[in-house]
Write an enzyme that holds these catalytic residues in place. Structure first.
Site, PDB file in Angstrom:
ATOM      1  N   ASP A  12       0.806  -1.160  -0.108  1.00 42.67           N
ATOM      2  CA  ASP A  12       0.022   0.087  -0.019  1.00 42.67           C
ATOM      3  C   ASP A  12       0.919   1.343   0.266  1.00 42.67           C
ATOM      4  OD1 ASP A  12      -2.334   1.666  -0.018  1.00 42.67           O
ATOM      5  OD2 ASP A  12      -2.744   1.226   2.302  1.00 42.67           O
ATOM      6  N   GLY A  15       0.557   5.659  -4.409  1.00 45.48           N
ATOM      7  CA  GLY A  15      -0.247   6.706  -4.893  1.00 45.48           C
ATOM      8  C   GLY A  15       0.083   7.722  -3.827  1.00 45.48           C
ATOM      9  N   HIS A  29       2.774   3.417  -8.939  1.00 43.03           N
ATOM     10  CA  HIS A  29       2.717   2.157  -9.062  1.00 43.03           C
ATOM     11  C   HIS A  29       3.916   1.531  -9.788  1.00 43.03           C
ATOM     12  CE1 HIS A  29      -1.312   2.034  -7.424  1.00 43.03           C
ATOM     13  NE2 HIS A  29      -1.950   2.819  -8.461  1.00 43.03           N
ATOM     14  N   GLU A  59     -11.921  -4.803  -5.515  1.00 44.40           N
ATOM     15  CA  GLU A  59     -12.194  -3.703  -5.630  1.00 44.40           C
ATOM     16  C   GLU A  59     -11.362  -2.427  -6.296  1.00 44.40           C
ATOM     17  OE1 GLU A  59     -14.946  -2.764  -3.542  1.00 44.40           O
ATOM     18  OE2 GLU A  59     -15.045  -4.855  -3.716  1.00 44.40           O
ATOM     19  N   TRP A  61     -10.867  -2.349  -9.472  1.00 38.19           N
ATOM     20  CA  TRP A  61     -11.628  -2.040 -10.725  1.00 38.19           C
ATOM     21  C   TRP A  61     -12.178  -0.629 -10.647  1.00 38.19           C
ATOM     22  CZ3 TRP A  61      -9.689  -4.971 -14.531  1.00 38.19           C
ATOM     23  CH2 TRP A  61      -9.520  -6.318 -14.338  1.00 38.19           C
ATOM     24  N   LEU A 123      11.423 -21.216  -3.305  1.00 37.01           N
ATOM     25  CA  LEU A 123      10.616 -20.120  -2.836  1.00 37.01           C
ATOM     26  C   LEU A 123       9.254 -20.113  -3.534  1.00 37.01           C
ATOM     27  CD1 LEU A 123      10.437 -17.235  -1.172  1.00 37.01           C
ATOM     28  CD2 LEU A 123      11.444 -16.173  -3.385  1.00 37.01           C
ATOM     29  N   ARG A 180       1.736  -4.518   6.318  1.00 38.56           N
ATOM     30  CA  ARG A 180       0.783  -3.669   5.611  1.00 38.56           C
ATOM     31  C   ARG A 180       1.796  -2.383   5.599  1.00 38.56           C
ATOM     32  NH1 ARG A 180      -5.333  -2.435   4.466  1.00 38.56           N
ATOM     33  NH2 ARG A 180      -4.854  -0.733   2.885  1.00 38.56           N
ATOM     34  N   ARG A 186      -5.816  -1.756   8.518  1.00 33.53           N
ATOM     35  CA  ARG A 186      -7.123  -2.770   8.282  1.00 33.53           C
ATOM     36  C   ARG A 186      -6.515  -3.941   7.395  1.00 33.53           C
ATOM     37  NH1 ARG A 186      -8.653   2.322   6.102  1.00 33.53           N
ATOM     38  NH2 ARG A 186      -7.924   2.252   3.955  1.00 33.53           N
ATOM     39  N   LEU A 187      -7.557  -4.929   7.295  1.00 35.50           N
ATOM     40  CA  LEU A 187      -7.051  -5.944   6.227  1.00 35.50           C
ATOM     41  C   LEU A 187      -7.592  -5.693   4.932  1.00 35.50           C
ATOM     42  CD1 LEU A 187      -7.550  -9.398   8.731  1.00 35.50           C
ATOM     43  CD2 LEU A 187      -5.436  -8.193   7.690  1.00 35.50           C
ATOM     44  N   SER A 188      -8.572  -5.192   4.720  1.00 32.09           N
ATOM     45  CA  SER A 188      -8.900  -4.858   3.051  1.00 32.09           C
ATOM     46  C   SER A 188      -9.219  -6.023   2.449  1.00 32.09           C
ATOM     47  CB  SER A 188      -7.925  -3.946   2.417  1.00 32.09           C
ATOM     48  OG  SER A 188      -7.682  -2.721   3.150  1.00 32.09           O
ATOM     49  N   GLU A 199       0.668 -12.798  12.875  1.00 26.63           N
ATOM     50  CA  GLU A 199       1.090 -11.763  13.742  1.00 26.63           C
ATOM     51  C   GLU A 199       1.110 -10.485  12.609  1.00 26.63           C
ATOM     52  OE1 GLU A 199       2.092 -11.479  16.579  1.00 26.63           O
ATOM     53  OE2 GLU A 199       1.793 -13.515  17.160  1.00 26.63           O
TER      54      GLU A 199
HETATM   55  C1  FPP Z   1      -1.976   0.284  -3.274  1.00 28.40           C
HETATM   56  O1  FPP Z   1      -1.251   1.365  -3.375  1.00 28.40           O
HETATM   57  C2  FPP Z   1      -1.328  -0.457  -4.323  1.00 28.40           C
HETATM   58  C3  FPP Z   1      -2.052  -1.059  -5.405  1.00 28.40           C
HETATM   59  C4  FPP Z   1      -3.417  -0.907  -5.526  1.00 28.40           C
HETATM   60  C5  FPP Z   1      -1.344  -1.925  -6.372  1.00 28.40           C
HETATM   61  C6  FPP Z   1      -0.175  -2.499  -6.125  1.00 28.40           C
HETATM   62  C7  FPP Z   1       0.701  -2.701  -7.226  1.00 28.40           C
HETATM   63  C8  FPP Z   1       1.937  -2.598  -7.509  1.00 28.40           C
HETATM   64  C9  FPP Z   1       2.973  -2.584  -6.312  1.00 28.40           C
HETATM   65  C10 FPP Z   1       2.710  -2.584  -8.657  1.00 28.40           C
HETATM   66  C11 FPP Z   1       2.571  -3.650  -9.779  1.00 28.40           C
HETATM   67  C12 FPP Z   1       2.149  -4.823  -9.075  1.00 28.40           C
HETATM   68  C13 FPP Z   1       2.491  -6.063  -9.768  1.00 28.40           C
HETATM   69  C14 FPP Z   1       2.056  -7.572  -9.189  1.00 28.40           C
HETATM   70  C15 FPP Z   1       3.271  -5.929 -10.972  1.00 28.40           C
HETATM   71  P1  FPP Z   1      -2.354   2.817  -3.577  1.00 28.40           P
HETATM   72  O2  FPP Z   1      -2.426   3.359  -4.882  1.00 28.40           O
HETATM   73  O3  FPP Z   1      -3.713   2.225  -2.998  1.00 28.40           O
HETATM   74  O4  FPP Z   1      -1.544   3.915  -2.649  1.00 28.40           O
HETATM   75  P2  FPP Z   1      -2.395   5.047  -1.920  1.00 28.40           P
HETATM   76  O5  FPP Z   1      -3.200   4.178  -0.906  1.00 28.40           O
HETATM   77  O6  FPP Z   1      -1.466   5.909  -1.316  1.00 28.40           O
HETATM   78  O7  FPP Z   1      -3.376   5.631  -2.668  1.00 28.40           O
END
Ligand code: FPP
Length: 235
Positions: A12, A15, A29, A59, A61, A123, A180, A186-188, A199
Site C-alpha cells: 500500500d 499513490g 505504481h 475493489e 477495478w 521459494l 501492511r 485494516r485487512l482490506s 502476527e
Molecule cells: C496500493 O497503493 C497499491 C495497489 C493498488 C497496487 C499495487 C501494485 C504494485 C505494487 C505494482 C504492480 C504489481 C505487480 C504484481 C506487477 P495505492 O495506490 O492504494 O496507494 P495509496 O493508498 O497511497 O493511494
C-alpha cells in the site's frame, strides 16, 4: 533471528508516495512494481519459504480507467520479467484470485509463468490479482456445494482442512507474519481465513520505500512477539 516461514504483504501507499513528489499515481505504481522485482531475491536470501503479495483487489477495478490501464500494463511487463526472477530464485509462482476478469493475453502470461515455474520449490511466491477474500470464500463454498450435490463430498466430512483445500491458497501454509505498508490499520479483504493466527506488522513507510532495512525491522519485531495460538504462556 527466527525468520517467518510465510510472509504476506499488503503493498500500500504507491499513490501517496507519488503525490508527495508531485507525480501522477501511476508513477507510484511503477516504483512499487520495481520494488516488487527485488523483494523475492531478499526473501530467498533470508530463507523465507513463502511470500504472498496483494497487488490488485476485486475493489481496485473502481479506480480511474487511466490508473487501471496503467496497472494492467505493469502486470503485463512484470509477468514476463517474473520468469527470469523465478529461474534465478528457483521460485514457484501462483496467482491467487479470479483471473477470468483479465484480458486474454494477461491470463495467458499468468498460465505460462505458473507452468514454467512449477518445476521449482525453493521459494513459493503468490501474487493476489483480482483477489478478495470474501470472493475467494464464496467461490470455494460454491465449489464445495457442487461437490456435495454430485456426491464427491459428504457434509459430515467437511473439516477446517477441507475448507482450506478449496481456497486459492490450497496447500500453502498460513502466513506467520502479515505486513501492511503506508499506515492503514485494516485487512482490506485480504486472506481473512488464512490470517487467523498471524502476527501483524503495520508501518507508516509506503511500499516504494519499503527497502531491505525495513523488511529486517519487521522481522525483528516479529521475533519480539510471543506466539501462543491461544495456549498457556511459557515462563
Ligand atoms: C496500493 O497503493 C497499491 C495497489 C493498488 C497496487 C499495487 C501494485 C504494485 C505494487 C505494482 C504492480 C504489481 C505487480 C504484481 C506487477 P495505492 O495506490 O492504494 O496507494 P495509496 O493508498 O497511497 O493511494
Amino acid at each position: 533471528m527466527n525468520v517467518p516461514n510465510h510472509i504476506a504483504i499488503i503493498l500500500d501507499g504507491n499513490g501517496r508516495w507519488a503525490k508527495k513528489r508531485h507525480m501522477p499515481r501511476t508513477y507510484g505504481h511503477k516504483k512499487g512494481c520495481e520494488r516488487l522485482e527485488t523483494i523475492c531475491d531478499e526473501m530467498k536470501q533470508l530463507g523465507v519459504k513463502y511470500l504472498t503479495v496483494y497487488a490488485f483487489s476485486t475493489e481496485n477495478w473502481k479506480r480511474s480507467k487511466e490508473e487501471v490501464d496503467s496497472l494492467m500494463s505493469l502486470f503485463r511487463g512484470y509477468l514476463k520479467k517474473c520468469i527470469k526472477i523465478s529461474e534465478k530464485n528457483k521460485m514457484k509462482v501462483r496467482i491467487i484470485g479470479d483471473i477470468r476478469a483479465f484480458d486474454k493475453d494477461i491470463q495467458e502470461s499468468i498460465l505460462e509463468l505458473e507452468r514454467f515455474s512449477s518445476q521449482y520449490d525453493e521459494l513459493h511466491f503468490q501474487i493476489a490479482l483480482n483477489y478478495g477474500s470474501r470472493d475467494e470464500i464464496t467461490r470455494a463454498v460454491r465449489h464445495m456445494a457442487k461437490d456435495v450435490k454430485e456426491g464427491r463430498l459428504l457434509p459430515e466430512e467437511i473439516a477446517e482442512e477441507t475448507i482450506s483445500s478449496y481456497l486459492d491458497t490450497a496447500q500453502i501454509p498460513d502466513p506467520d507474519l502479515m505486513i501492511r505498508t503506508s499506515g492503514e490499520l485494516r485487512l482490506s479483504n485480504y486472506l481473512l481465513w488464512q490470517l487467523a493466527y498471524t502476527e501483524f506488522y503495520f508501518t507508516e513507510v509506503p511500499w516504494p520505500d519499503f527497502d531491505y532495512q525495513e523488511l529486517i525491522k519487521a522481522i525483528e519485531k516479529y521475533n519480539e512477539r510471543d506466539r501462543r495460538y491461544g495456549g498457556v504462556k511459557e515462563e
